[in-house]
Design a protein around this motif. Structure first.
Motif, mmCIF file in Angstrom:
data_model
loop_
_atom_site.group_PDB
_atom_site.id
_atom_site.type_symbol
_atom_site.label_atom_id
_atom_site.label_comp_id
_atom_site.label_asym_id
_atom_site.label_seq_id
_atom_site.Cartn_x
_atom_site.Cartn_y
_atom_site.Cartn_z
ATOM 1 N N ILE A 33 -4.693 -28.415 29.275
ATOM 2 C CA ILE A 33 -4.243 -27.362 28.349
ATOM 3 C C ILE A 33 -4.590 -25.979 28.884
ATOM 4 O O ILE A 33 -3.752 -25.081 28.928
ATOM 5 N N LEU A 34 -5.826 -25.816 29.320
ATOM 6 C CA LEU A 34 -6.291 -24.492 29.734
ATOM 7 C C LEU A 34 -5.746 -24.062 31.100
ATOM 8 O O LEU A 34 -5.561 -22.875 31.346
ATOM 9 N N GLU A 35 -5.465 -25.033 31.955
ATOM 10 C CA GLU A 35 -4.997 -24.687 33.297
ATOM 11 C C GLU A 35 -3.477 -24.567 33.390
ATOM 12 O O GLU A 35 -2.964 -23.788 34.182
ATOM 13 N N LYS A 36 -2.731 -25.339 32.564
ATOM 14 C CA LYS A 36 -1.285 -25.408 32.766
ATOM 15 C C LYS A 36 -0.436 -25.207 31.516
ATOM 16 O O LYS A 36 0.759 -24.928 31.627
ATOM 17 N N ASN A 37 -0.976 -25.411 30.340
ATOM 18 C CA ASN A 37 -0.133 -25.473 29.145
ATOM 19 C C ASN A 37 -0.627 -24.615 27.985
ATOM 20 O O ASN A 37 -0.574 -25.032 26.827
ATOM 21 N N ARG A 38 -1.074 -23.427 28.254
ATOM 22 C CA ARG A 38 -1.622 -22.591 27.175
ATOM 23 C C ARG A 38 -0.578 -22.253 26.112
ATOM 24 O O ARG A 38 -0.866 -22.289 24.918
ATOM 25 N N ASP A 39 0.651 -21.931 26.534
ATOM 26 C CA ASP A 39 1.694 -21.590 25.554
ATOM 27 C C ASP A 39 2.038 -22.784 24.671
ATOM 28 O O ASP A 39 2.168 -22.663 23.452
ATOM 29 N N LYS A 40 2.179 -23.954 25.305
ATOM 30 C CA LYS A 40 2.488 -25.169 24.533
ATOM 31 C C LYS A 40 1.315 -25.532 23.621
ATOM 32 O O LYS A 40 1.503 -26.044 22.520
ATOM 33 N N ALA A 41 0.113 -25.262 24.076
ATOM 34 C CA ALA A 41 -1.073 -25.548 23.258
ATOM 35 C C ALA A 41 -1.095 -24.659 22.014
ATOM 36 O O ALA A 41 -1.484 -25.104 20.935
ATOM 37 N N LYS A 42 -0.660 -23.409 22.165
ATOM 38 C CA LYS A 42 -0.595 -22.513 20.996
ATOM 39 C C LYS A 42 0.424 -23.031 19.983
ATOM 40 O O LYS A 42 0.188 -23.004 18.771
ATOM 41 N N SER A 45 -1.106 -25.964 18.285
ATOM 42 C CA SER A 45 -2.090 -25.486 17.317
ATOM 43 C C SER A 45 -1.421 -25.043 16.016
ATOM 44 O O SER A 45 -1.876 -25.381 14.916
#
Length: 200
Positions: A33-42, A45
């Motif tokens: 999540i933190l290295e590759k998918n921050r936007d998708k993680a938001k 969330s």
């Protein structure tokens, strides 16, 4: 060994609430999540927040829905003479995906387990019996799991029904394409007990 970031450690620990996710899997998820998918993680969330705020239990069947009455209960094309009792919303989804049942459901949200504090009231069984008593249901299909607790739940429900109605239990047995030599004894025993006549 813990990471330097307390927030990262909290994220990893939070991810372990998911079924089947241990600490190593949670670490992989957190780093991904933190290295590759921050936007998708938001986005995830936001969806988690919305889901926890807006999804509730249907007032009739206890399935998960955004409305007070779910789409299945409000569908007048469904057969209201048949009621399928399941343990979890995921069971409803599985049966619906099979395309073989067109009746209505009641979701227990578990099975009888005194050790876990799950008795008839927690499973909504009094509400279920009231619905059966005040309806024209002709057949009740009990689709609880093939475990000791699942069997106990099915027998308890059957014993609580005070009016004439057909009560059946779904069959459990050999999967399509399965070889008998690889099937466990319990499953094979249930397949033999649930056998049906071969008709022309």
């Amino acid at each position: 060994m813990k990471n330097d970031s307390d927030l990262l450690n909290e994220l990893i620990n939070a991810l372990t609430i998911l079924p089947g996710v241990g600490i190593k899997s949670a670490q992989r998820m957190a780093f991904n999540i933190l290295e590759k998918n921050r936007d998708k993680a938001k986005n995830l969330s936001d969806l988690l927040r919305l889901a926890t705020e807006q999804i509730r239990n249907c007032n009739q069947c206890r399935n998960l829905t955004e409305q007070s009455i779910c789409n299945i209960c409000s569908d007048e094309k469904r057969d209201s003479n048949m009621l399928c009792i399941v343990e979890n919303p995921s069971d409803v989804l599985a049966i619906e995906n099979s395309g073989t049942f067109k009746g209505k459901y009641f979701v227990l949200m578990g099975r009888l387990s005194p050790i876990d504090g799950l008795g008839p009231d927690e499973l909504g069984i009094p509400k279920l019996i009231e619905q059966i008593t005040n309806s024209n249901i002709k057949e009740i299909i009990v689709a609880t799991s093939p475990t000791v607790e699942g069997d106990a739940t099915s027998f308890y429900i059957r014993d609580q029904i005070k009016r004439e109605v057909k009560v059946t239990r779904i069959a459990y047995g050999v999967p399509m394409g399965g070889e008998l030599e690889y099937v466990d004894n319990t499953t094979l025993g249930r397949a033999i007990q649930g056998r049906r006549e071969i008709k022309e």
